[in-house]
Motif scaffolding. Structure first.
Motif, PDB file in Angstrom:
ATOM      1  N   THR A  30     -27.499 -35.169  47.256  1.00  0.00           N
ATOM      2  CA  THR A  30     -26.175 -35.525  46.742  1.00  0.00           C
ATOM      3  C   THR A  30     -25.975 -37.030  46.754  1.00  0.00           C
ATOM      4  O   THR A  30     -25.569 -37.628  45.768  1.00  0.00           O
ATOM      5  CB  THR A  30     -25.089 -34.842  47.585  1.00  0.00           C
ATOM      6  OG1 THR A  30     -25.313 -33.439  47.596  1.00  0.00           O
ATOM      7  CG2 THR A  30     -23.716 -35.147  47.020  1.00  0.00           C
ATOM      8  N   MET A  31     -26.243 -37.637  47.891  1.00  0.00           N
ATOM      9  CA  MET A  31     -25.985 -39.060  48.042  1.00  0.00           C
ATOM     10  C   MET A  31     -27.293 -39.833  48.164  1.00  0.00           C
ATOM     11  O   MET A  31     -28.223 -39.411  48.840  1.00  0.00           O
ATOM     12  CB  MET A  31     -25.159 -39.326  49.297  1.00  0.00           C
ATOM     13  CG  MET A  31     -23.752 -38.814  49.270  1.00  0.00           C
ATOM     14  SD  MET A  31     -22.911 -39.293  50.804  1.00  0.00           S
ATOM     15  CE  MET A  31     -21.362 -38.445  50.605  1.00  0.00           C
ATOM     16  N   THR A  48     -23.214 -46.691  47.934  1.00  0.00           N
ATOM     17  CA  THR A  48     -23.563 -45.276  47.963  1.00  0.00           C
ATOM     18  C   THR A  48     -23.452 -44.733  46.549  1.00  0.00           C
ATOM     19  O   THR A  48     -22.439 -44.951  45.870  1.00  0.00           O
ATOM     20  CB  THR A  48     -22.616 -44.495  48.884  1.00  0.00           C
ATOM     21  OG1 THR A  48     -22.675 -45.061  50.198  1.00  0.00           O
ATOM     22  CG2 THR A  48     -23.006 -43.031  48.943  1.00  0.00           C
ATOM     23  N   ASN A  50     -23.474 -41.468  44.121  1.00  0.00           N
ATOM     24  CA  ASN A  50     -23.371 -40.028  43.899  1.00  0.00           C
ATOM     25  C   ASN A  50     -23.690 -39.728  42.447  1.00  0.00           C
ATOM     26  O   ASN A  50     -23.327 -40.496  41.548  1.00  0.00           O
ATOM     27  CB  ASN A  50     -21.967 -39.530  44.220  1.00  0.00           C
ATOM     28  CG  ASN A  50     -21.687 -39.521  45.702  1.00  0.00           C
ATOM     29  OD1 ASN A  50     -22.571 -39.270  46.503  1.00  0.00           O
ATOM     30  ND2 ASN A  50     -20.456 -39.805  46.073  1.00  0.00           N
ATOM     31  N   GLN A  51     -24.318 -38.612  42.220  1.00  0.00           N
ATOM     32  CA  GLN A  51     -24.651 -38.244  40.858  1.00  0.00           C
ATOM     33  C   GLN A  51     -23.387 -37.933  40.072  1.00  0.00           C
ATOM     34  O   GLN A  51     -22.512 -37.216  40.540  1.00  0.00           O
ATOM     35  CB  GLN A  51     -25.588 -37.028  40.851  1.00  0.00           C
ATOM     36  CG  GLN A  51     -26.187 -36.724  39.497  1.00  0.00           C
ATOM     37  CD  GLN A  51     -25.387 -35.717  38.693  1.00  0.00           C
ATOM     38  OE1 GLN A  51     -24.670 -34.909  39.261  1.00  0.00           O
ATOM     39  NE2 GLN A  51     -25.513 -35.754  37.380  1.00  0.00           N
ATOM     40  N   SER A  53     -20.957 -39.941  39.184  1.00  0.00           N
ATOM     41  CA  SER A  53     -19.773 -40.772  39.427  1.00  0.00           C
ATOM     42  C   SER A  53     -20.213 -42.204  39.701  1.00  0.00           C
ATOM     43  O   SER A  53     -21.390 -42.459  39.944  1.00  0.00           O
ATOM     44  CB  SER A  53     -18.961 -40.235  40.607  1.00  0.00           C
ATOM     45  OG  SER A  53     -19.713 -40.281  41.799  1.00  0.00           O
ATOM     46  N   ARG A  70     -27.240 -43.486  38.559  1.00  0.00           N
ATOM     47  CA  ARG A  70     -27.621 -42.255  39.255  1.00  0.00           C
ATOM     48  C   ARG A  70     -27.565 -41.121  38.226  1.00  0.00           C
ATOM     49  O   ARG A  70     -26.652 -40.300  38.228  1.00  0.00           O
ATOM     50  CB  ARG A  70     -26.645 -42.005  40.408  1.00  0.00           C
ATOM     51  CG  ARG A  70     -26.990 -40.818  41.263  1.00  0.00           C
ATOM     52  CD  ARG A  70     -28.096 -41.116  42.244  1.00  0.00           C
ATOM     53  NE  ARG A  70     -28.773 -39.919  42.657  1.00  0.00           N
ATOM     54  CZ  ARG A  70     -28.360 -39.103  43.627  1.00  0.00           C
ATOM     55  NH1 ARG A  70     -27.228 -39.370  44.271  1.00  0.00           N
ATOM     56  NH2 ARG A  70     -29.062 -38.050  43.935  1.00  0.00           N
ATOM     57  N   LEU A  73     -29.953 -35.820  40.268  1.00  0.00           N
ATOM     58  CA  LEU A  73     -29.939 -35.655  41.721  1.00  0.00           C
ATOM     59  C   LEU A  73     -31.229 -36.095  42.406  1.00  0.00           C
ATOM     60  O   LEU A  73     -31.358 -35.963  43.624  1.00  0.00           O
ATOM     61  CB  LEU A  73     -29.652 -34.189  42.068  1.00  0.00           C
ATOM     62  CG  LEU A  73     -28.247 -33.703  41.753  1.00  0.00           C
ATOM     63  CD1 LEU A  73     -28.121 -32.204  41.989  1.00  0.00           C
ATOM     64  CD2 LEU A  73     -27.200 -34.452  42.573  1.00  0.00           C
ATOM     65  N   SER A  76     -32.455 -42.768  41.194  1.00  0.00           N
ATOM     66  CA  SER A  76     -31.437 -43.816  41.163  1.00  0.00           C
ATOM     67  C   SER A  76     -32.124 -45.155  40.953  1.00  0.00           C
ATOM     68  O   SER A  76     -33.293 -45.349  41.305  1.00  0.00           O
ATOM     69  CB  SER A  76     -30.644 -43.852  42.474  1.00  0.00           C
ATOM     70  OG  SER A  76     -29.666 -44.884  42.454  1.00  0.00           O
TER      71      SER A  76
ATOM     72  N   TYR B 101     -17.681 -40.421  55.728  1.00  0.00           N
ATOM     73  CA  TYR B 101     -18.387 -40.887  54.550  1.00  0.00           C
ATOM     74  C   TYR B 101     -19.893 -40.749  54.649  1.00  0.00           C
ATOM     75  O   TYR B 101     -20.587 -40.859  53.660  1.00  0.00           O
ATOM     76  CB  TYR B 101     -17.989 -42.347  54.326  1.00  0.00           C
ATOM     77  CG  TYR B 101     -18.284 -42.873  52.958  1.00  0.00           C
ATOM     78  CD1 TYR B 101     -18.960 -44.064  52.804  1.00  0.00           C
ATOM     79  CD2 TYR B 101     -17.880 -42.198  51.824  1.00  0.00           C
ATOM     80  CE1 TYR B 101     -19.217 -44.581  51.557  1.00  0.00           C
ATOM     81  CE2 TYR B 101     -18.149 -42.692  50.575  1.00  0.00           C
ATOM     82  CZ  TYR B 101     -18.810 -43.890  50.444  1.00  0.00           C
ATOM     83  OH  TYR B 101     -19.064 -44.410  49.206  1.00  0.00           O
TER      84      TYR B 101
END
Lengths: 113, 116
Positions: A30-31, A48, A50-51, A53, A70, A73, A76, B101
Motif C-alpha cells: 500500500t505504502m 510517503t 500511496n497508489q 493518490s 506511484r 502497487l 514508484s 501514519y
C-alpha cells in the motif's frame, strides 16, 4: 519480506539536471516511503507514496523539487529536480512488510557536480 | 510527535567486550521500535524489532534489545563484540498500524568501532 529492486545504484549528474530513481517491489504494497541520507547523516523521510493518490511530503520537502509517481502497487519513482551539489545524497525507498518490518532498497548514491 | 534519540554518535569497544548502544524514544502511543545496521557503502539491514509481546527481543548476529516503557528506552546490546560488528547503527520508531501514519522515524545513528 518484500524484495525491492532500486535503480540506478549510483549516478553522477550535472547541476541543473534531473534524475529519476525507480523502485520495483516483488509484491503489492500500500505504502512506499522515500528517504534521503545526506553524507554522514541519518535517514530523513522525504515523502510517503500511496497508489492512486498524491504523495504526502514531510516538512522541508516539496513536490516541485521531489515529484513522486506511484502508478501501481509494486512500483514508484522519485525525481530529484534541478539538482544542486546540496542534493548529493543516498536516496532510498522502503516498504512495510507483512510482519511489520520495513524493507529498504539498496539505495541510489547521487553525486551532483 | 515521535522522535528518537541515540546517545553517543560514536562508540568504541574492544573485540570481545560488551556492546551497548543507547536509544530513547518519544511517542504519544505505544510505539513499534527497530534497530537497523548499515555497513559501509551498503543499504540498511533490520537487526530486530519490537511490536508487541515479550519486551526482550532477540535479533540477528547475536544482538538483542529490551523495550522498557517506564524508561522510554530500547537499548541494543551484544555480549561479545566482533570485528565484523563495526558499522553504523540506527534506532527507529513508528506508530502501530492502528495508531497513525506508520512512517519510520530514525535516530541520528551510532557508529560502532571495534578494535583488537
Amino acid at each position: 519480506s518484500a524484495v525491492i529492486s532500486q535503480k540506478p545504484s549510483r549516478d553522477i549528474c550535472q547541476r541543473g539536471t534531473s534524475l529519476t530513481i525507480q523502485c520495483q517491489v516483488d509484491s503489492q504494497v500500500t505504502m512506499m516511503f522515500w528517504y534521503r541520507q545526506q553524507p554522514g547523516q541519518s535517514l530523513t523521510l522525504i515523502a510517503t507514496a500511496n497508489q492512486g493518490s498524491e504523495a504526502t511530503y514531510e516538512s522541508g520537502f516539496v513536490i516541485d523539487k521531489f515529484p513522486i509517481s506511484r502508478p501501481n502497487l509494486t512500483f514508484s519513482t522519485l525525481t530529484v529536480s534541478n539538482m544542486s551539489p546540496e542534493d548529493s545524497s543516498i536516496y532510498l525507498c522502503s516498504v512495510r512488510g507483512g510482519t511489520y518490518g520495513y524493507t529498504f532498497g539498496s539505495g541510489t548514491r547521487l553525486t551532483v557536480v | 510527535a515521535q522522535s528518537v534519540t541515540q546517545l553517543g554518535s560514536h562508540v568504541s569497544v574492544s573485540e570481545g567486550a560488551l556492546v551497548l548502544l543507547r536509544c530513547n524514544y518519544s511517542s504519544s502511543v505505544p510505539p513499534y521500535l527497530f534497530w537497523y545496521v548499515q555497513y559501509p557503502n551498503q543499504g540498511l539491514q533490520l537487526l530486530l524489532k519490537y511490536t508487541t509481546g515479550a519486551t526482550l527481543v532477540k535479533g540477528i548476529n547475536g544482538f538483542e534489545a529490551e523495550f522498557k516503557k517506564s524508561e522510554t528506552s530500547f537499548h541494543l546490546t551484544k555480549p561479545s563484540a566482533h570485528m565484523s560488528d563495526a558499522a553504523e547503527y540506527f534506532c527507529a520508531v513508528s506508530d502501530p498500524p492502528e495508531g497513525g501514519y506508520n512512517k519510520l522515524i530514525f535516530g541520528a545513528g551510532t557508529r560502532l568501532a571495534v578494535h583488537p
